[in-house]
Design a protein around this motif. Structure first.
Motif, PDB file in Angstrom:
ATOM      1  N   LEU A 156       0.880  -1.105  -0.030  1.00  0.00           N
ATOM      2  CA  LEU A 156      -0.028  -0.033  -0.055  1.00  0.00           C
ATOM      3  C   LEU A 156       0.808   0.951   0.032  1.00  0.00           C
ATOM      4  O   LEU A 156       1.574   1.582   0.788  1.00  0.00           O
ATOM      5  CB  LEU A 156      -0.877   0.049   1.232  1.00  0.00           C
ATOM      6  CG  LEU A 156      -1.763   1.345   1.393  1.00  0.00           C
ATOM      7  CD1 LEU A 156      -2.600   1.488   0.242  1.00  0.00           C
ATOM      8  CD2 LEU A 156      -2.569   1.226   2.878  1.00  0.00           C
ATOM      9  N   ILE A 157       0.902   1.933  -1.134  1.00  0.00           N
ATOM     10  CA  ILE A 157       1.772   2.942  -1.232  1.00  0.00           C
ATOM     11  C   ILE A 157       0.788   4.364  -1.532  1.00  0.00           C
ATOM     12  O   ILE A 157       0.015   4.211  -2.456  1.00  0.00           O
ATOM     13  CB  ILE A 157       2.774   2.982  -2.681  1.00  0.00           C
ATOM     14  CG1 ILE A 157       3.644   1.759  -2.510  1.00  0.00           C
ATOM     15  CG2 ILE A 157       3.572   4.336  -2.565  1.00  0.00           C
ATOM     16  CD1 ILE A 157       4.394   1.880  -1.171  1.00  0.00           C
ATOM     17  N   LEU A 178       8.145  -3.905   5.645  1.00  0.00           N
ATOM     18  CA  LEU A 178       8.759  -2.736   5.503  1.00  0.00           C
ATOM     19  C   LEU A 178       7.701  -1.605   5.498  1.00  0.00           C
ATOM     20  O   LEU A 178       6.672  -1.455   4.768  1.00  0.00           O
ATOM     21  CB  LEU A 178       9.401  -2.547   4.388  1.00  0.00           C
ATOM     22  CG  LEU A 178      10.386  -1.121   4.025  1.00  0.00           C
ATOM     23  CD1 LEU A 178      11.218  -1.060   5.109  1.00  0.00           C
ATOM     24  CD2 LEU A 178      10.624  -1.171   2.744  1.00  0.00           C
ATOM     25  N   ILE A 179       7.599  -0.643   6.923  1.00  0.00           N
ATOM     26  CA  ILE A 179       6.783   0.254   6.914  1.00  0.00           C
ATOM     27  C   ILE A 179       7.286   1.710   7.288  1.00  0.00           C
ATOM     28  O   ILE A 179       8.220   1.907   7.890  1.00  0.00           O
ATOM     29  CB  ILE A 179       5.688  -0.040   8.496  1.00  0.00           C
ATOM     30  CG1 ILE A 179       5.520  -1.491   8.266  1.00  0.00           C
ATOM     31  CG2 ILE A 179       4.750   0.850   8.616  1.00  0.00           C
ATOM     32  CD1 ILE A 179       4.686  -2.185   9.458  1.00  0.00           C
ATOM     33  N   SER A 180       6.698   2.618   6.539  1.00  0.00           N
ATOM     34  CA  SER A 180       7.164   3.993   6.787  1.00  0.00           C
ATOM     35  C   SER A 180       6.029   4.650   7.484  1.00  0.00           C
ATOM     36  O   SER A 180       4.735   4.561   7.002  1.00  0.00           O
ATOM     37  CB  SER A 180       7.381   4.767   5.281  1.00  0.00           C
ATOM     38  OG  SER A 180       7.426   5.794   5.433  1.00  0.00           O
ATOM     39  N   GLY A 218      -7.353  -1.162   1.996  1.00  0.00           N
ATOM     40  CA  GLY A 218      -6.234  -1.033   1.248  1.00  0.00           C
ATOM     41  C   GLY A 218      -5.095  -1.923   1.828  1.00  0.00           C
ATOM     42  O   GLY A 218      -4.346  -2.581   1.268  1.00  0.00           O
ATOM     43  N   ILE A 219      -5.032  -1.821   3.174  1.00  0.00           N
ATOM     44  CA  ILE A 219      -4.176  -2.759   4.013  1.00  0.00           C
ATOM     45  C   ILE A 219      -4.470  -4.075   3.563  1.00  0.00           C
ATOM     46  O   ILE A 219      -3.875  -5.011   3.481  1.00  0.00           O
ATOM     47  CB  ILE A 219      -4.210  -2.460   5.423  1.00  0.00           C
ATOM     48  CG1 ILE A 219      -3.561  -0.947   5.555  1.00  0.00           C
ATOM     49  CG2 ILE A 219      -3.310  -3.347   6.062  1.00  0.00           C
ATOM     50  CD1 ILE A 219      -3.779  -0.172   6.827  1.00  0.00           C
ATOM     51  N   ALA A 220      -5.993  -4.266   3.736  1.00  0.00           N
ATOM     52  CA  ALA A 220      -6.532  -5.924   3.352  1.00  0.00           C
ATOM     53  C   ALA A 220      -5.991  -6.239   1.947  1.00  0.00           C
ATOM     54  O   ALA A 220      -5.651  -7.512   1.824  1.00  0.00           O
ATOM     55  CB  ALA A 220      -7.904  -5.758   3.665  1.00  0.00           C
ATOM     56  N   PRO A 231       1.381 -12.480   1.183  1.00  0.00           N
ATOM     57  CA  PRO A 231       2.488 -12.304   0.718  1.00  0.00           C
ATOM     58  C   PRO A 231       3.837 -12.422   1.631  1.00  0.00           C
ATOM     59  O   PRO A 231       3.497 -12.454   3.110  1.00  0.00           O
ATOM     60  CB  PRO A 231       2.621 -11.020   0.397  1.00  0.00           C
ATOM     61  CG  PRO A 231       1.539 -10.159   1.296  1.00  0.00           C
ATOM     62  CD  PRO A 231       0.602 -11.404   1.585  1.00  0.00           C
ATOM     63  N   GLU A 232       4.852 -12.824   1.183  1.00  0.00           N
ATOM     64  CA  GLU A 232       6.141 -12.951   2.082  1.00  0.00           C
ATOM     65  C   GLU A 232       6.853 -11.452   2.581  1.00  0.00           C
ATOM     66  O   GLU A 232       7.189 -11.537   3.635  1.00  0.00           O
ATOM     67  CB  GLU A 232       7.200 -13.796   1.264  1.00  0.00           C
ATOM     68  CG  GLU A 232       6.665 -15.246   0.926  1.00  0.00           C
ATOM     69  CD  GLU A 232       7.827 -15.873   0.123  1.00  0.00           C
ATOM     70  OE1 GLU A 232       8.936 -15.549   0.340  1.00  0.00           O
ATOM     71  OE2 GLU A 232       7.412 -17.022  -0.553  1.00  0.00           O
ATOM     72  N   LEU A 233       6.480 -10.594   1.873  1.00  0.00           N
ATOM     73  CA  LEU A 233       6.872  -9.186   2.008  1.00  0.00           C
ATOM     74  C   LEU A 233       5.656  -8.281   1.948  1.00  0.00           C
ATOM     75  O   LEU A 233       5.053  -8.372   0.787  1.00  0.00           O
ATOM     76  CB  LEU A 233       8.208  -8.860   1.237  1.00  0.00           C
ATOM     77  CG  LEU A 233       8.492  -7.418   1.438  1.00  0.00           C
ATOM     78  CD1 LEU A 233       9.150  -7.159   2.846  1.00  0.00           C
ATOM     79  CD2 LEU A 233       9.625  -7.042   0.491  1.00  0.00           C
ATOM     80  N   VAL A 234       5.566  -7.147   2.913  1.00  0.00           N
ATOM     81  CA  VAL A 234       4.565  -6.445   2.756  1.00  0.00           C
ATOM     82  C   VAL A 234       5.141  -4.774   2.988  1.00  0.00           C
ATOM     83  O   VAL A 234       5.802  -4.764   3.892  1.00  0.00           O
ATOM     84  CB  VAL A 234       3.388  -6.491   3.864  1.00  0.00           C
ATOM     85  CG1 VAL A 234       2.382  -5.547   3.650  1.00  0.00           C
ATOM     86  CG2 VAL A 234       2.833  -8.010   3.723  1.00  0.00           C
ATOM     87  N   ILE A 235       4.624  -4.210   2.116  1.00  0.00           N
ATOM     88  CA  ILE A 235       5.160  -2.766   2.106  1.00  0.00           C
ATOM     89  C   ILE A 235       4.145  -1.718   2.244  1.00  0.00           C
ATOM     90  O   ILE A 235       3.083  -1.691   1.572  1.00  0.00           O
ATOM     91  CB  ILE A 235       6.056  -2.466   0.623  1.00  0.00           C
ATOM     92  CG1 ILE A 235       7.314  -3.319   0.709  1.00  0.00           C
ATOM     93  CG2 ILE A 235       6.558  -0.800   0.721  1.00  0.00           C
ATOM     94  CD1 ILE A 235       7.939  -3.197  -0.693  1.00  0.00           C
ATOM     95  N   LEU A 236       4.295  -1.244   3.300  1.00  0.00           N
ATOM     96  CA  LEU A 236       3.177  -0.143   3.724  1.00  0.00           C
ATOM     97  C   LEU A 236       3.947   1.232   3.965  1.00  0.00           C
ATOM     98  O   LEU A 236       4.662   1.607   4.894  1.00  0.00           O
ATOM     99  CB  LEU A 236       2.723  -0.661   4.940  1.00  0.00           C
ATOM    100  CG  LEU A 236       1.841  -1.928   5.179  1.00  0.00           C
ATOM    101  CD1 LEU A 236       1.296  -2.500   6.406  1.00  0.00           C
ATOM    102  CD2 LEU A 236       0.769  -2.053   4.082  1.00  0.00           C
TER     103      LEU A 236
END
Length: 301
Positions: free
Chosen positions: A82-83, A184-186, A140-142, A149-154
């Motif tokens: 989710l970008i 990986l979360i910003s 969006g997060i759902a 996924p193995e990697l989630v970017i938020l």
């Protein structure tokens, strides 16, 4: 530790502006990593590069040891993201969105479980045009999580969420990380991010300043004090004249040392006829650690 994500020497220009400069960091499998730094530091640009959304002049990105670029997307099958803002069709229901995006086996069971985990039952069958900002954010997060996924970017996942929804999201992320998913979360909400992440990557002006665990960051010996004054700009100038550097933040933030004491700061500001409205001692938390690192970087520049 085995890494799910490796970013090595990544550099990117937009015209004459260098957005990223030799960015280098990793995300271990099952880890929750925070990507933090000032506005405009390059956090969203890094996330978009990882997702293969634009080319870059130099460097390498690997997901589970497979390269990712604008022309090579195969490894992104293992990634949810989710970008900025979720891509939502206003005349579809939340459930329609999840059904449209879910792939693989047992999609109905996975959707039902995720809707329950995200506490979306009361509105999942309503059209998205009637959703609040927080509802859209949860959808969006759902969507980022639906295919396991193995990697989630938020990017800013807490945007628009109330305190209860923020806690619910935290529980979901921590539960999935315990099962092996990497994140990986910003986020600019550092107090909430600190409750989630096991380590952080600090970026400023397109460069990685530091990658460290939360425990290591919070053991730094710093004593930060934040001031609010009648004229912060004039106060910053007056303090600089006596050798006290302040961080670029709302109000004035300085690291108290034997040569830069609160007493000296007060004396200097009173002499300059600047009123002090508030004094807050910063504890050893993620925010204080970030301010310390950016403060020291500015002094060394």
């Amino acid at each position: 530790m085995e890494n799910i994500l490796e970013v090595h020497q990544l550099s990117k220009h937009f015209g004459k502006k260098q957005a990223l400069n030799n960015v280098d960091f990793t995300v271990g499998k099952g880890r929750i990593v925070g990507l933090i730094g000032p506005n405009g530091a390059g956090k969203t640009t890094i996330m978009k590069a990882i997702l293969g959304l634009f080319s870059y002049e130099k460097g390498q990105i690997k997901i589970d040891n497979h390269p990712v670029s604008e022309a090579s997307h195969q490894a992104l099958a293992k990634v949810g993201a989710l970008i900025e803002y979720p891509a939502i069709y206003p005349y579809l229901t939340g459930l329609d969105h999840l059904k449209l995006n879910a792939t693989g086996d047992a999609t109905t069971e996975r959707i039902d479980q995720l809707v329950k985990q995200m506490k979306m039952e009361s509105y999942i069958n309503r059209k998205a045009k009637n959703y609040s900002l927080g509802m859209k954010q949860k959808l969006g997060i759902a969507l980022a999580l639906i295919n396991q996924p193995e990697l989630v970017i938020l990017d800013e996942p807490m945007n628009g969420l109330d305190p209860q929804a923020t806690k619910d999201l935290r529980d979901v992320i921590m539960s999935q990380a315990a099962a092996g998913t990497s994140f990986l979360i910003s986020s600019h909400i550092l107090s909430e991010l600190e409750k989630l992440v096991s380590e952080v990557v600090i970026i400023d002006h397109g460069e990685v300043i530091k990658q460290a665990t939360i425990a290591n960051l919070n053991h730094q010996e710093n004593d930060f004090i934040m001031l609010k004054t009648s004229d912060d700009a004039a106060a910053r100038t007056s303090l600089a004249q006596v050798g006290i550097t302040t961080a670029e933040a709302p109000g004035l933030v300085f690291n108290q040392t034997p040569s830069a004491t609160l007493a000296l700061v007060i004396k200097t500001l009173v002499k300059a006829d600047i009123d002090i409205y508030d004094v807050v001692h910063q504890g050893e938390d993620l925010e204080a650690s970030l301010l310390s690192i950016l403060h020291n970087e500015k002094k060394e520049a």
